[in-house]
Design a protein around this motif. Structure first.
Motif, PDB file in Angstrom:
ATOM      1  N   ALA A  94      91.089  13.694 -43.328  1.00 16.16           N
ATOM      2  CA  ALA A  94      91.317  12.904 -42.113  1.00 16.16           C
ATOM      3  C   ALA A  94      91.563  13.832 -40.920  1.00 16.16           C
ATOM      4  O   ALA A  94      91.075  13.584 -39.810  1.00 16.16           O
ATOM      5  CB  ALA A  94      92.491  11.954 -42.324  1.00 16.16           C
ATOM      6  N   GLN A  95      92.292  14.916 -41.143  1.00 20.29           N
ATOM      7  CA  GLN A  95      92.541  15.865 -40.059  1.00 20.29           C
ATOM      8  C   GLN A  95      91.237  16.513 -39.588  1.00 20.29           C
ATOM      9  O   GLN A  95      91.027  16.702 -38.385  1.00 20.29           O
ATOM     10  CB  GLN A  95      93.528  16.939 -40.524  1.00 20.29           C
TER      11      GLN A  95
ATOM     12  N   ARG B  82      89.303  14.123 -37.522  1.00 21.98           N
ATOM     13  CA  ARG B  82      89.893  14.054 -36.185  1.00 21.98           C
ATOM     14  C   ARG B  82      89.437  15.254 -35.345  1.00 21.98           C
ATOM     15  O   ARG B  82      89.037  15.103 -34.195  1.00 21.98           O
ATOM     16  CB  ARG B  82      91.422  14.028 -36.289  1.00 21.98           C
TER      17      ARG B  82
ATOM     18  N   LEU C  85      88.672   7.764 -39.059  1.00 22.82           N
ATOM     19  CA  LEU C  85      89.295   9.002 -39.524  1.00 22.82           C
ATOM     20  C   LEU C  85      89.525   8.995 -41.031  1.00 22.82           C
ATOM     21  O   LEU C  85      89.713  10.051 -41.637  1.00 22.82           O
ATOM     22  CB  LEU C  85      90.655   9.181 -38.844  1.00 22.82           C
TER      23      LEU C  85
ATOM     24  N   LEU D 176      92.097   0.706 -40.061  1.00 16.28           N
ATOM     25  CA  LEU D 176      93.119   0.927 -41.094  1.00 16.28           C
ATOM     26  C   LEU D 176      93.422  -0.384 -41.814  1.00 16.28           C
ATOM     27  O   LEU D 176      93.552  -0.434 -43.044  1.00 16.28           O
ATOM     28  CB  LEU D 176      94.396   1.483 -40.455  1.00 16.28           C
TER      29      LEU D 176
ATOM     30  N   GLU E 239      90.864  -1.195 -44.348  1.00 14.19           N
ATOM     31  CA  GLU E 239      90.994  -0.453 -45.608  1.00 14.19           C
ATOM     32  C   GLU E 239      92.031  -1.117 -46.528  1.00 14.19           C
ATOM     33  O   GLU E 239      91.847  -1.164 -47.747  1.00 14.19           O
ATOM     34  CB  GLU E 239      91.362   1.011 -45.323  1.00 14.19           C
TER      35      GLU E 239
ATOM     36  N   SER F 182      96.870   9.231 -45.840  1.00 14.70           N
ATOM     37  CA  SER F 182      95.958   9.725 -44.804  1.00 14.70           C
ATOM     38  C   SER F 182      96.039   8.884 -43.529  1.00 14.70           C
ATOM     39  O   SER F 182      95.660   9.349 -42.454  1.00 14.70           O
ATOM     40  CB  SER F 182      94.519   9.748 -45.337  1.00 14.70           C
TER      41      SER F 182
ATOM     42  N   VAL G 113      97.545  10.295 -40.328  1.00 18.75           N
ATOM     43  CA  VAL G 113      96.773  11.074 -39.348  1.00 18.75           C
ATOM     44  C   VAL G 113      96.302  10.156 -38.227  1.00 18.75           C
ATOM     45  O   VAL G 113      96.305  10.544 -37.043  1.00 18.75           O
ATOM     46  CB  VAL G 113      95.565  11.758 -40.043  1.00 18.75           C
ATOM     47  N   ALA G 114      95.891   8.948 -38.575  1.00 17.00           N
ATOM     48  CA  ALA G 114      95.396   8.016 -37.570  1.00 17.00           C
ATOM     49  C   ALA G 114      96.522   7.378 -36.754  1.00 17.00           C
ATOM     50  O   ALA G 114      96.301   6.896 -35.654  1.00 17.00           O
ATOM     51  CB  ALA G 114      94.575   6.926 -38.257  1.00 17.00           C
TER      52      ALA G 114
END
Lengths: 139, 162
Positions: free
Chosen positions: A120-121, A124, A131, B70, B73, B156, B159-160
């Protein structure tokens, strides 16, 4: 102890460590910092897997002298980093589903989670959306 | 000894009757499959996450672009855990769980975007921790793999949300 699965992971970590060594040099400050963190973390995992295999009485797979990675630009470096983490995530998930031993499963879930977060990083950094993916470690 | 025992014994032959009569008790309901409980608990966490996303999307529509992928998901996660809902009634999936599902921490309506994202992050992290624990406990290896993927996915999302 799933020796074959651990060997597969060790081989994958060898390749990922090598890959980060190559791609890190192509990146600017912030992504390079990220690549260095990833590099260190994958070296630790590699050493951990090596130790586990020795404990199991197995001969840990050695690293290849070189891997076929060509990185000509920062964009390609970001792409490769993402590909490395996505590929590794599949191996970690295979280990989760390939063992009943709680310590190994625990290691595998941690490895899968780390790769998913790193992927994900990298998305980005590359400006890729979305992401995240719904099922990290599946293809 | 109910009539079922007698019928079975007759079918099996009269010679077996004494043995059948001694050993066949009315079967107690089978204990719930521990993996089904894990699946149900994980589905509960996904429903709680969906509810939290919906709540925040209502309060802060400006976050829609960021939050919708998100949320989607989590909807996929729920589907993977429960299977497709019965046609025509998407909310009719029963969740017969033995114990109440842990609820996410209650948060007041967030006044700022930063608070909203922090609240979501807390629920995501809590779900990731629970998915991880359940992935270690699952007997079925496919379920373990699925729960591990869900744990990785929720992690994860940080991160978003950052």
């Amino acid at each position: 102890m799933s020796v074959p699965l651990l060997q597969v992971l060790l081989e994958a970590e060898h390749a990922v460590v090598y890959g980060y060594g190559v791609l890190g040099a192509r990146l600017d400050e912030e992504p390079r910092r990220l690549a260095l963190l990833a590099y260190d973390s994958h070296r630790s995992r590699r050493d951990q897997l090596t130790a586990l295999l020795r404990e199991a009485g197995a001969d840990p797979e050695p690293s290849e002298p070189a891997y076929d990675v060509a990185v000509a630009s920062a964009d390609q470096a970001l792409e490769l980093a993402l590909r490395l983490e996505e590929g590794l995530a599949v191996r970690w998930r295979d280990l989760v589903a390939g063992t009943d031993a709680p310590p190994l499963r625990s290691l595998a879930v941690a490895g899968l989670t780390e790769s998913a977060v790193r992927a994900a990083q990298w998305r980005r950094e590359a400006g890729t959306v979305p992401l995240t993916v719904a099922f990290p470690g599946t293809t | 000894m109910g009539p079922r025992v007698g019928r079975r014994a007759l079918l099996a032959g009269a010679a077996l009757l004494p043995l059948a009569a001694c050993t066949t008790e009315p079967a107690p309901p089978p204990p719930p499959d521990p993996d089904d409980l894990l699946r149900g608990a994980a589905a509960g966490r996904e429903r709680a996450l969906l509810a939290e996303y919906d709540r925040l999307l209502t309060v802060l529509p400006a976050l829609t672009t960021r939050l919708l992928p998100l949320r989607a998901e989590h909807a996929e996660h729920l589907l993977a855990l429960t299977g497709p809902p019965p046609t025509g009634s998407p909310t009719a999936t029963p969740s017969p769980t033995a114990s109440p599902l842990p609820l996410p921490p209650e948060v007041p309506p967030p006044p700022t975007t930063a608070d909203a994202l922090a609240a979501l992050l807390a629920v995501e992290q809590s779900a990731a921790g629970a998915h991880t624990a359940d992935a270690l406990a699952a007997a079925d290896r496919d379920l373990a793999g699925l729960l591990a993927s869900l744990a990785a996915s929720e992690s994860s999302h940080a991160v978003a949300l950052a």
